[in-house]
Design a protein around this motif. Structure first.
Motif, mmCIF file in Angstrom:
data_model
loop_
_atom_site.group_PDB
_atom_site.id
_atom_site.type_symbol
_atom_site.label_atom_id
_atom_site.label_comp_id
_atom_site.label_asym_id
_atom_site.label_seq_id
_atom_site.Cartn_x
_atom_site.Cartn_y
_atom_site.Cartn_z
ATOM 1 N N VAL A 177 -6.984 -7.416 1.773
ATOM 2 C CA VAL A 177 -6.345 -6.138 2.112
ATOM 3 C C VAL A 177 -7.029 -5.504 3.317
ATOM 4 N N VAL A 224 -2.555 0.510 -4.408
ATOM 5 C CA VAL A 224 -2.337 -0.833 -3.882
ATOM 6 C C VAL A 224 -1.686 -1.645 -4.990
ATOM 7 N N LEU A 257 -8.180 3.518 3.550
ATOM 8 C CA LEU A 257 -6.868 2.878 3.509
ATOM 9 C C LEU A 257 -5.864 3.614 4.392
ATOM 10 N N LEU A 278 0.844 -1.198 0.000
ATOM 11 C CA LEU A 278 0.000 0.000 0.000
ATOM 12 C C LEU A 278 0.875 1.241 0.000
ATOM 13 N N VAL A 292 3.300 -1.181 3.950
ATOM 14 C CA VAL A 292 2.904 0.216 3.754
ATOM 15 C C VAL A 292 4.164 1.057 3.591
#
Length: 248
Positions: A85, A11, A32, A3, A101
């Motif tokens: 996710v 993504v 997100l 991400l 991330v």
């Protein structure tokens, strides 16, 4: 699955990417970001405050479930549908295990770079810190203007300053710091560490730097001046000789 929160939210899974409008718009990006930036699962109330602040619709629980469902559907092209996710947990929602991330990786990179400095592995430290030195807090959901984002943006700016400190220490140790020959001994404990620190006018040296570095140098100047950040600013700013050569 990876991400990206900085600049354009995306993504990724290998060569497959879902980003921009394909994610489903603002609600998807905010969901997100909230899940990635929270250390623990985010409750429905937390997500609702981020999405609607004090103007949540009366049916916001239904709207939130719909937004999560739409996000999961949008992530199907990268294999992120279902809970691959965005996972549902008793306390709300969280990122699924295994999702990396970029913001978290930047934090880990700076910690690694600082450890490498302590181990005197200066080249490795420099290479590890360099990408983070260009990070800007404003790159986090740049189209979003919300108070809840402020501490995370400040934390990213602070992280970039730490990366600059590593770059300055590594460059000095490797002999790449042009100002190191002129630098005097560090100030004694309790001494004024800002004494003698007078960067050239902003309109001259900062104009010679790439914009991300110029922004960070300005933050070093304005927000915090310590021996380490002073060294970072001096390292990134062209020396008088370099400025003279550039003007020629």
């Amino acid at each position: 699955m990876h991400l990206k929160l900085l600049d354009v939210v995306a993504v990724e899974d290998g060569d497959r990417v879902v980003s921009g409008a394909d994610l489903g718009g603002r609600r998807a990006r905010v969901i997100l970001a909230v899940l990635a930036l929270n250390e623990h699962a985010a409750s429905s109330d937390t997500l609702a405050r981020a999405l609607w602040a004090d103007d949540a619709p009366p049916t916001w629980p239904t709207a939130l479930r719909g937004a999560v469902r739409a996000l999961r559907t949008a992530l199907a092209p990268v294999g992120g549908d279902g809970e691959r996710v965005v996972a549902t947990v008793p306390s709300g929602y969280c990122l699924a295990p295994g999702v990396t991330v970029d913001v978290t990786e930047a934090e880990a990179a700076v910690r690694r770079a600082e450890d490498l400095i302590a181990q005197r592995r200066f080249t490795a430290a420099r290479d590890c810190a360099a990408p983070v030195a260009a990070v800007r807090g404003t790159a986090l959901l740049p189209e979003e203007d919300a108070p809840w984002l402020s501490p995370y943006r400040v934390a990213l700016d602070d992280l970039a300053v730490r990366a600059l400190q590593v770059l300055a220490q590594a460059a000095t140790a490797l002999g790449d710091h042009p100002a190191s020959l002129d630098a005097g001994p560090p100030p004694a404990d309790g001494a004024d560490d800002t004494a003698g620190f007078a960067p050239p006018p902003a309109d001259e040296p900062l104009a010679l730097l790439p914009p991300p570095q110029a922004v960070m140098v300005r933050q070093v100047q304005v927000r915090r001046v310590t021996p380490a950040t002073r060294l970072a600013a001096e390292f990134l700013m062209p020396s008088p000789h370099q400025r003279a050569v550039t003007r020629q």
